[in-house]
Design an enzyme around this catalytic site. Structure first.
Site, PDB file in Angstrom:
ATOM      1  N   HIS A   7     -16.519  14.840 -19.003  1.00  0.00           N
ATOM      2  CA  HIS A   7     -17.815  15.538 -19.019  1.00  0.00           C
ATOM      3  C   HIS A   7     -18.219  15.697 -20.464  1.00  0.00           C
ATOM      4  CE1 HIS A   7     -20.586  19.001 -19.030  1.00  0.00           C
ATOM      5  NE2 HIS A   7     -21.013  18.407 -17.945  1.00  0.00           N
ATOM      6  N   ARG A   8     -18.939  14.710 -20.938  1.00  0.00           N
ATOM      7  CA  ARG A   8     -19.223  14.711 -22.365  1.00  0.00           C
ATOM      8  C   ARG A   8     -20.371  13.817 -22.688  1.00  0.00           C
ATOM      9  NH1 ARG A   8     -17.264   9.722 -25.026  1.00  0.00           N
ATOM     10  NH2 ARG A   8     -17.360  10.883 -26.893  1.00  0.00           N
ATOM     11  N   ASP A 364     -21.681  20.470 -28.455  1.00  0.00           N
ATOM     12  CA  ASP A 364     -21.196  20.085 -27.126  1.00  0.00           C
ATOM     13  C   ASP A 364     -19.699  20.305 -26.996  1.00  0.00           C
ATOM     14  OD1 ASP A 364     -20.727  17.955 -29.007  1.00  0.00           O
ATOM     15  OD2 ASP A 364     -20.010  16.819 -27.289  1.00  0.00           O
ATOM     16  N   GLU A 365     -19.245  20.414 -25.762  1.00  0.00           N
ATOM     17  CA  GLU A 365     -17.824  20.418 -25.423  1.00  0.00           C
ATOM     18  C   GLU A 365     -16.999  21.377 -26.274  1.00  0.00           C
ATOM     19  OE1 GLU A 365     -17.399  15.973 -23.574  1.00  0.00           O
ATOM     20  OE2 GLU A 365     -17.234  16.156 -25.744  1.00  0.00           O
ATOM     21  N   ALA A 366     -17.569  22.532 -26.552  1.00  0.00           N
ATOM     22  CA  ALA A 366     -16.836  23.553 -27.318  1.00  0.00           C
ATOM     23  C   ALA A 366     -15.990  24.373 -26.345  1.00  0.00           C
ATOM     24  CB  ALA A 366     -17.813  24.426 -28.087  1.00  0.00           C
TER      25      ALA A 366
END
Length: 559
Positions: A7-8, A364-366
């Site tokens: 999911h990125r 993103d994606e933190a």
């Protein structure tokens, strides 16, 4: 076993003129020209005289005016073609620096294959290839152009230099494919008679290159820039930092580049751009009328920075350098004051090197940053970007914090993205946040074409050429105001890509389709006609040395 992200993204506005063009001018001429494309196919049927007279050099009909990618807004074919000959001059009568440089660029494109001198002159004349500023049609805007081709001359006019440059790309595509070769080729060099009137649907038309997972040299980036210019893209988004590598020299934090940039996915040598390297990329992009949008991904995707400076970690211990592909494990230490000294220094130095409007701060994606810390960090980081005169860009997770006024969110979701996440982006758009659309299962150029594609990833699905083209940016995010969409981007993440040949195998032929979505009027969007025009690009790509994916969905010439 390596885990890849699931999911990125690992990773202006449409104008009223387009609606009026669609309703009143475009369709009759455009679809007429497209019918000519289908009828003409790829074979020439007429005879042309050899340059300078004499026996015919080869039987060849000029390429129809509508057989272009991106397809123009308005095409009016008719009249005699123009032929480039040994006596042709490139005329830049107004003599401005920008126009002279575009003339020199055009001459540089045409001289190797034609073998002609093609002098660039500021002496006025009614013959030759004429580049002129001063077109008074307001509908052309900052990037539009008008190309008129007749027996005596081909004339490109525009309101701004960017329009002239885009017009040159159209002239280039109207010439035989062999014009792209670096050795002398047989003529004739004809451009079909008629007029092309053209301007972009969206002001923001971008491609992204990830230089963090694998490092790419200045020469490799320049090669990609030249390819983007052919299809009238106007932004190059450079992903300059990530867990696997930091790629830009920062004087106040030198180990970011020298240590954080010393490796890449798989453990290769990595690399980084000196400030002069980066400035050369910016200069070269500007010469092709592309604006560089630099990205420093924060607060996650930061292992290279955390490994370089222990004080950026909450526990004060630097982790080892990282060469894998799993994501979401790294985070700057949000409560520490030094974190914001770091952000301020990096943004200040990068902003000073970047003449363009935008600076991308990721977001993103933190997954290792709490929601509260994420909101607090993004508030401070956005303020720093504004402090140094740049407009904030971030991945669409920025909308989970509080985007500042004028901020731009880049949407990278896909079909399986949850309704709540999509709605969050739509709500932000309704509140004034502008959007760049790069849906991962449409425009991510690193997604595999099929299950048998050797390069790339497939976490967002398999993305064949038709799927990458067949979507409408204006309606993709249901509920988002159409005026909130600034444009589109085609990102290329490089976990599996190591050189220009591999970049090109994944970018082509999908990149031209995304470029067309950004440039051409919505009414022209049609897969059946597009795939014919795309097929005609195959020999041109081959002449340029691009080993593209021969999708079975496209009727390639000779197949």
């Amino acid at each position: 076993m390596v885990t890849v992200r699931s999911h990125r993204r690992t990773a202006g506005d449409p104008v009223e003129r387009d609606r009026l063009v669609t309703q009143h001018r475009t369709l009759p001429r455009l679809f007429g020209s497209l019918l000519l494309v289908v009828a003409a196919g790829f074979a020439g049927i007429g005879a042309a005289s050899a340059p300078g007279g004499g026996a015919p050099a080869r039987a060849e009909t000029p390429r129809p005016l509508g057989q272009l990618v991106p397809v123009p807004a308005e095409v009016a074919p008719g009249g005699s073609p123009y032929a480039i000959t040994p006596s042709t001059r490139i005329r830049v009568a107004d003599g401005t620096r920008e126009v002279r440089e575009i003339g020199a660029y055009l001459a540089g494109l045409l001289r190797p294959s034609t073998g002609y001198a093609l002098p660039v002159t500021d002496r006025d004349g009614r013959d030759g290839i004429r580049l002129e500023l001063g077109d008074d049609d307001p509908g052309l805007g900052a990037e539009g152009y008008r190309l008129r081709s007749a027996k005596g001359a081909v004339t490109i006019t525009a309101r701004e230099p960017a329009g002239l440059f885009h017009g040159v790309q159209t002239l280039r595509q109207l010439l035989p494919d062999r014009v792209e070769r670096n050795s002398r080729q047989e003529g004739p060099w004809q451009i079909a008679g008629g007029t092309v009137t053209d301007s972009p649907r969206y002001a923001y038309r971008s491609a992204m290159l990830d230089v963090s997972r694998h490092f790419f040299s200045v020469a490799e980036v320049k090669r990609y820039i030249d390819q983007l210019a052919l299809y009238k893209l106007n932004k190059l988004h450079l992903h300059l930092s990530d867990d696997q590598g930091w790629r830009i020299a920062i004087d106040s934090w030198p180990r970011l580049a020298t240590y954080g940039g010393s490796t890449e996915v798989g453990g290769g040598p990595g690399g980084y751009y000196t400030k002069s390297d980066y400035q050369e990329i910016v200069r070269y992009a500007a010469s092709r009328y592309l604006e560089v949008v630099p990205e420093i991904d924060l607060p996650g995707h930061t292992n290279a920075a955390l490994a370089s400076y222990a004080e950026l970690n909450c526990d004060g211990i630097a982790p080892p350098l990282y060469t894998g592909t799993t994501v979401g494990f790294s985070s700057l230490c949000v409560p520490k004051d030094v974190t914001y000294d770091f952000v301020d220094d990096v943004v200040r130095e990068l902003a000073a090197l970047t003449p363009g409007k935008y600076l991308h701060i990721g977001g993103d994606e933190a997954h290792s940053t709490s929601h509260e810390d994420f909101v607090a960090f993004m508030e401070k980081a956005q303020a720093v970007v504004g402090k140094y005169g740049k407009t904030v860009m971030g991945w669409h997770q920025l909308t989970g914090a509080k985007p500042v006024e004028g901020a731009v969110a880049q949407y990278w979701g896909y079909d399986r993205t949850g309704a709540a996440e999509r709605q969050q982006v739509v709500d932000a758009a309704k509140n004034g946040t502008k959007l760049i659309l790069s849906p991962a299962d449409r425009s991510y150029l690193d997604m595999k074409y099929t299950k048998d594609t050797k390069l790339g990833l497939s976490w967002a699905g398999l993305v064949e050429v038709q799927r990458s083209y067949d979507w409408n940016p204006a309606t993709y995010l249901e509920g988002a105001p159409e005026g909130s969409v600034l444009g589109v981007e085609a990102p290329l993440w490089t976990e599996t890509l190591t050189d220009s040949a591999e970049i090109e195998q994944m970018a082509f032929p999908r990149l031209p389709g995304v470029a067309e979505l950004g440039w051409s009027p919505a009414a022209t969007h049609d897969w059946e006609t597009y795939k014919v025009r795309l097929a005609a690009q195959g020999p041109r790509l081959t002449a340029l040395g691009i080993d593209f994916y021969r999708s079975p969905q496209v009727p390639w010439a000779g197949q």
